[in-house]
Design a protein around this motif. Structure first.
Motif, PDB file in Angstrom:
ATOM      1  N   GLY A  88       0.711  -1.241  -0.076  1.00 52.75           N
ATOM      2  CA  GLY A  88      -0.092   0.128  -0.028  1.00 52.75           C
ATOM      3  C   GLY A  88       0.741   1.327  -0.147  1.00 52.75           C
ATOM      4  N   GLN A  89       2.033   1.161  -0.057  1.00 53.25           N
ATOM      5  CA  GLN A  89       2.915   2.517   0.090  1.00 53.25           C
ATOM      6  C   GLN A  89       3.703   2.649  -1.292  1.00 53.25           C
ATOM      7  N   LEU A  90       3.458   3.824  -1.734  1.00 51.86           N
ATOM      8  CA  LEU A  90       4.084   3.989  -2.949  1.00 51.86           C
ATOM      9  C   LEU A  90       5.766   4.372  -2.593  1.00 51.86           C
ATOM     10  N   LEU A  91       6.463   3.630  -3.689  1.00 49.74           N
ATOM     11  CA  LEU A  91       7.921   3.971  -3.395  1.00 49.74           C
ATOM     12  C   LEU A  91       8.469   4.967  -4.472  1.00 49.74           C
ATOM     13  N   ASN A 101       4.403   8.885 -12.245  1.00 52.92           N
ATOM     14  CA  ASN A 101       3.950   9.741 -11.043  1.00 52.92           C
ATOM     15  C   ASN A 101       2.880   8.944 -10.605  1.00 52.92           C
ATOM     16  N   GLU A 102       2.638   9.373  -9.512  1.00 54.97           N
ATOM     17  CA  GLU A 102       1.534   8.908  -8.441  1.00 54.97           C
ATOM     18  C   GLU A 102       0.268   8.664  -9.040  1.00 54.97           C
ATOM     19  N   ALA A 103       0.005   9.259  -9.954  1.00 54.03           N
ATOM     20  CA  ALA A 103      -1.601   9.025 -10.652  1.00 54.03           C
ATOM     21  C   ALA A 103      -1.580   7.736 -11.531  1.00 54.03           C
ATOM     22  N   GLU A 104      -0.553   7.449 -11.914  1.00 56.38           N
ATOM     23  CA  GLU A 104      -0.370   6.356 -12.935  1.00 56.38           C
ATOM     24  C   GLU A 104      -0.346   4.840 -12.258  1.00 56.38           C
ATOM     25  N   ILE A 105      -0.195   5.084 -11.034  1.00 55.40           N
ATOM     26  CA  ILE A 105      -0.105   3.521 -10.334  1.00 55.40           C
ATOM     27  C   ILE A 105      -1.569   3.325  -9.767  1.00 55.40           C
ATOM     28  N   PRO A 106      -2.341   4.353  -9.101  1.00 56.66           N
ATOM     29  CA  PRO A 106      -3.798   3.674  -9.217  1.00 56.66           C
ATOM     30  C   PRO A 106      -4.562   3.593 -10.410  1.00 56.66           C
ATOM     31  N   ARG A 116      -8.998  -0.062  -5.009  1.00 59.32           N
ATOM     32  CA  ARG A 116      -8.442   0.723  -3.964  1.00 59.32           C
ATOM     33  C   ARG A 116      -6.744   0.262  -3.844  1.00 59.32           C
ATOM     34  N   VAL A 117      -6.045   1.350  -3.815  1.00 57.80           N
ATOM     35  CA  VAL A 117      -4.445   1.185  -3.721  1.00 57.80           C
ATOM     36  C   VAL A 117      -4.376  -0.002  -2.522  1.00 57.80           C
ATOM     37  N   ARG A 118      -5.164   0.149  -1.315  1.00 58.62           N
ATOM     38  CA  ARG A 118      -4.685  -0.289   0.096  1.00 58.62           C
ATOM     39  C   ARG A 118      -5.028  -2.008  -0.121  1.00 58.62           C
ATOM     40  N   ASP A 119      -5.800  -2.410  -1.222  1.00 57.16           N
ATOM     41  CA  ASP A 119      -6.144  -3.685  -1.413  1.00 57.16           C
ATOM     42  C   ASP A 119      -5.076  -4.488  -2.120  1.00 57.16           C
ATOM     43  N   VAL A 120      -3.933  -3.825  -2.505  1.00 54.12           N
ATOM     44  CA  VAL A 120      -2.882  -4.272  -3.421  1.00 54.12           C
ATOM     45  C   VAL A 120      -1.629  -4.486  -2.585  1.00 54.12           C
TER      46      VAL A 120
END
Length: 129
Positions: A88-91, A101-106, A116-120
């Motif tokens: 759940g934590q972006l590196l 960028n951060e928008a591409e991961i979600p 949800r990001v936290r489900d991954v």
């Protein structure tokens, strides 16, 4: 030209037109360019275009054979997977290195079917994804 490409894929195998690693993708694009040159340019004969395609595929075949037996060749051509999200934590460092960028991961997570990001647990960028 179409027949030459179809025959070359049958001779050299599926890897010749799949996107396995960056080098394979480059070969695929080059085959398309060579095929178009043979069809559209008057000074490039079908024989010359087909010969260029076969030469490119022979070089690709030789490189992949070398990569099977050489770790040095493999690491020179193939990039390593990069962990972009861990529990759940972006590196940020890894994302910066890969120019993401951060928008591409979600967005990638939603494409994979998660809301949800936290489900991954992990997001890994690989060359053959």
């Amino acid at each position: 030209m179409f027949s030459a490409v179809v025959m070359s894929v049958r001779i050299f195998g599926k890897r010749s037109t799949s996107r396995m690693i960056n080098f394979d993708w480059i070969v695929t694009v080059a085959i398309g360019t060579l095929m178009a040159s043979g069809v559209l340019l008057a000074d490039v004969t079908i024989i010359k275009g087909a010969a260029a395609i076969y030469a490119l595929l022979i070089l690709q075949w030789a490189l992949t054979k070398i990569m099977i037996n050489s770790d040095i060749a493999t690491t020179s051509v193939k990039s390593e997977p990069t962990l972009l999200l861990h529990r759940g934590q972006l590196l940020a460092g890894a994302m910066h290195k890969e120019r993401l960028n951060e928008a591409e991961i979600p967005a990638a997570i939603r494409t994979a079917g998660y809301s949800r990001v936290r489900d991954v647990q992990w997001v890994i960028l690989e060359t053959n994804s």
